[in-house]
Design an enzyme around this catalytic site. Structure first.
Site, PDB file in Angstrom:
ATOM      1  N   ALA A   1       0.838  -1.205   0.000  1.00  0.00           N
ATOM      2  CA  ALA A   1       0.000   0.000   0.000  1.00  0.00           C
ATOM      3  C   ALA A   1       0.874   1.257   0.000  1.00  0.00           C
ATOM      4  O   ALA A   1       0.651   2.182  -0.784  1.00  0.00           O
ATOM      5  CB  ALA A   1      -0.915  -0.009   1.225  1.00  0.00           C
TER       6      ALA A   1
ATOM      7  N   CYS B   1       2.068   6.926  11.383  1.00  0.00           N
ATOM      8  CA  CYS B   1       1.081   7.725  10.646  1.00  0.00           C
ATOM      9  C   CYS B   1       0.185   8.555  11.574  1.00  0.00           C
ATOM     10  O   CYS B   1      -0.091   9.729  11.313  1.00  0.00           O
ATOM     11  CB  CYS B   1       0.242   6.823   9.751  1.00  0.00           C
ATOM     12  SG  CYS B   1      -0.353   5.338  10.552  1.00  0.00           S
TER      13      CYS B   1
ATOM     14  N   GLN C   1      -8.946   4.766  13.205  1.00  0.00           N
ATOM     15  CA  GLN C   1      -7.957   4.432  12.179  1.00  0.00           C
ATOM     16  C   GLN C   1      -8.506   3.506  11.096  1.00  0.00           C
ATOM     17  O   GLN C   1      -9.215   2.538  11.375  1.00  0.00           O
ATOM     18  CB  GLN C   1      -6.718   3.817  12.849  1.00  0.00           C
ATOM     19  CG  GLN C   1      -6.054   4.820  13.780  1.00  0.00           C
ATOM     20  CD  GLN C   1      -4.736   4.367  14.373  1.00  0.00           C
ATOM     21  OE1 GLN C   1      -4.489   4.601  15.541  1.00  0.00           O
ATOM     22  NE2 GLN C   1      -3.879   3.746  13.584  1.00  0.00           N
TER      23      GLN C   1
ATOM     24  N   SER D   1      -6.464   0.986   5.742  1.00  0.00           N
ATOM     25  CA  SER D   1      -5.245   1.203   4.946  1.00  0.00           C
ATOM     26  C   SER D   1      -3.998   1.231   5.815  1.00  0.00           C
ATOM     27  O   SER D   1      -2.908   0.911   5.343  1.00  0.00           O
ATOM     28  CB  SER D   1      -5.354   2.503   4.158  1.00  0.00           C
ATOM     29  OG  SER D   1      -5.670   3.570   5.035  1.00  0.00           O
TER      30      SER D   1
ATOM     31  N   ARG E   1      -9.499   0.947  15.606  1.00  0.00           N
ATOM     32  CA  ARG E   1      -9.697   0.686  14.177  1.00  0.00           C
ATOM     33  C   ARG E   1     -11.181   0.837  13.850  1.00  0.00           C
ATOM     34  O   ARG E   1     -12.027   0.239  14.514  1.00  0.00           O
ATOM     35  CB  ARG E   1      -9.329  -0.750  13.840  1.00  0.00           C
ATOM     36  CG  ARG E   1      -7.889  -0.987  13.679  1.00  0.00           C
ATOM     37  CD  ARG E   1      -7.437  -1.069  12.258  1.00  0.00           C
ATOM     38  NE  ARG E   1      -6.020  -1.402  12.285  1.00  0.00           N
ATOM     39  CZ  ARG E   1      -5.058  -0.637  11.783  1.00  0.00           C
ATOM     40  NH1 ARG E   1      -5.335   0.489  11.162  1.00  0.00           N
ATOM     41  NH2 ARG E   1      -3.806  -0.990  11.861  1.00  0.00           N
TER      42      ARG E   1
ATOM     43  N   HIS F   1      -7.061   8.311   8.310  1.00  0.00           N
ATOM     44  CA  HIS F   1      -7.327   8.263   9.751  1.00  0.00           C
ATOM     45  C   HIS F   1      -8.004   9.546  10.226  1.00  0.00           C
ATOM     46  O   HIS F   1      -7.798  10.620   9.659  1.00  0.00           O
ATOM     47  CB  HIS F   1      -6.017   8.146  10.540  1.00  0.00           C
ATOM     48  CG  HIS F   1      -5.298   6.837  10.405  1.00  0.00           C
ATOM     49  ND1 HIS F   1      -5.857   5.723   9.826  1.00  0.00           N
ATOM     50  CD2 HIS F   1      -4.056   6.464  10.804  1.00  0.00           C
ATOM     51  CE1 HIS F   1      -4.974   4.727   9.868  1.00  0.00           C
ATOM     52  NE2 HIS F   1      -3.876   5.154  10.450  1.00  0.00           N
TER      53      HIS F   1
END
Ligand SMILES: NC(=O)c1ccc[n+]([C@@H]2O[C@H](COP(=O)([O-])OP(=O)(O)OC[C@H]3O[C@@H](n4cnc5c(N)ncnc54)[C@H](OP(=O)(O)O)[C@@H]3O)[C@@H](O)[C@H]2O)c1
Length: 390
Positions: free
Chosen positions: A64, A185, A212, A215, A291, A298
């Site tokens: 990704a 991230c 989140q 991805s 998640r 996000h």
């Protein structure tokens, strides 16, 4: 498909890529609102392949983040004299087109870095630990997306808009290799918004709650969310290969391992990395990472406590002028940042900017932040780091 990048199915096992990954149908095309958000425009004439550019390697190119590296390099016309596409043995031999030229993916080996000036790594922590130092020995500057070296003392942990000085001593062209780490991230997205406010009023405490996307767990997790969504709607049991529980139509505590203090690793990354990036061991940070079944980008709720007062109008003005940040804060029409709106975009969006009523005077603020974590949270940030080496 993105004109810059194209997978050719060279083997029968090649899976079609998720439309949510770069190169597929942009999620933004389904977005109902017009946005002020920025994405580096792809240019029609490519000047990036140049004899005076550095030689590049992309490690984990089939993933990704690896896919996004190619997209960002192309969008930003990053100069290069050659580019090596590296992944595991599984992908060796696959063909890819990048900027109109055909490449064959090579297996990552100890010899991969001969004559490579800059290597962008996104193949997981164990691969970075094994091959990062080997690349550095060969004189390569490694920009690493994994968590392998982030907290190592002499490895700069860099967000270009926040702490570019941390890597000022690393130079391209002197034959010396080096490691530079890309932060987590969630940390990047949070600090893109919090740092301009911190510079003005000094953050003493920060409470982060994340929402989140799939991805963040890679291409296979995105595919699993798509698959599960279809399966649940069809009344079938969901396939749980990547996550241990149903993800579609659900949410759960981040899948990172739980530590002895009860926090998970993702949460502690926010705590430790913020201190390193701000060079401030006194800042108190706590986080809860969740998640949510969002495909890409996000969201984070961030509560800030300041040493000196900062009112919400001043905070809004500071954020409106912050590089890489866009404010979406339309109270009358209830329009605030969403993951869908920031997907495939460079900017981090901030909204819900309001005084924290639980704190005295203007000593606290609530903000809500969204950012594409494959882009600014990973590939874009790393390419910006590489640009600072040029
Ligand atoms: N996704 C994000 O938003 C994000 C954000 C920040 C940082 N990161 C970090 O970036 C890294 C990759 O994440 P991702 O989301 O892109 O994962 P991904 O989609 O699962 O891709 C993993 C990549 O690593 C390659 N790889 C696996 N084993 C390898 C090996 N033995 N040798 C060489 N290459 C190997 C894979 O190649 P094959 O296709 O050949 O298996 C693939 O290209 C991780 O460290 C992750 O923590 C991810």
């Amino acid at each position: 498909m993105n004109a810059a990048m194209n997978f050719t199915a060279a083997t029968t096992t090649t899976k079609p890529h998720s439309p949510f990954l770069t190169g597929g149908v942009s999620l933004l095309r389904t977005s109902p609102t017009l946005l002020p958000l920025h994405r580096s425009p792809p240019s029609s004439i490519r000047m990036s392949l140049r004899d005076d550019g550095p030689s590049l390697a992309v490690v984990g190119v089939t993933g990704a983040v690896g896919q996004e590296f190619l997209s960002v390099l192309s969008d930003r016309d990053f100069p290069y004299r050659s580019i090596k596409l590296l992944a595991s043995k599984r992908s060796a031999g696959k063909e890819m087109t990048f900027e109109g030229r055909n490449y064959v993916v090579e297996e990552l080996t100890a010899d991969s870095f001969d004559d490579v000036d800059i290597a962008l790594f996104s193949a997981g922590g164990s691969i970075s630990k094994q091959f990062g130092p080997l690349a550095v020995e060969k004189g390569t500057i490694v920009v690493d997306n994994s968590s392998a070296f982030r907290m190592v003392d002499d490895v700069p942990l860099v967000i270009p808009e926040v702490n570019p000085d941390a890597m000022a001593h690393i130079k391209l062209g002197n034959g010396k290799g080096a490691l530079i780490a890309n932060p987590n991230c969630s940390t990047i997205i949070c600090l893109m918004a919090a740092t301009p406010l911190h510079r003005r009023a000094k953050v003493t405490r920060m409470v982060v709650s994340t929402y989140q996307a799939a991805s963040g767990a890679g291409a296979a997790a995105m595919e699993e969310l798509e698959l599960q969504t279809r399966e649940v709607l069809e009344g079938k049991p969901p396939t749980c290969n990547i996550f241990s529980q149903q993800y579609a139509f659900n949410l759960f505590s981040h899948n990172a391992p739980i530590l002895s203090n009860g926090y998970n690793e993702e949460e502690m990354k926010l705590v430790k990395e913020t201190r390193k990036i701000w060079n401030d061991i006194t800042v108190r940070v706590t986080a809860t990472c969740i998640r949510v079944p969002v495909m890409r980008a996000h969201a984070e709720s961030v509560n800030l406590q300041f040493e000196t007062p900062l009112d919400e109008d001043t905070a809004r003005e500071i954020l409106e002028n912050a590089p890489g940040v866009v404010v979406i804060d339309d109270r009358p029409s209830n329009q605030f940042p969403t993951p869908l709106e920031v997907s495939n975009k460079d900017d981090v969006a901030v909204g819900r900017i309001r005084r924290d009523v639980s704190q005295d005077g203007d000593s606290g603020l609530e903000i809500f932040v969204c950012g594409d974590q494959i882009r600014k949270g990973a590939a874009l940030n790393a390419v910006q780091i590489a640009e600072m080496l040029l």
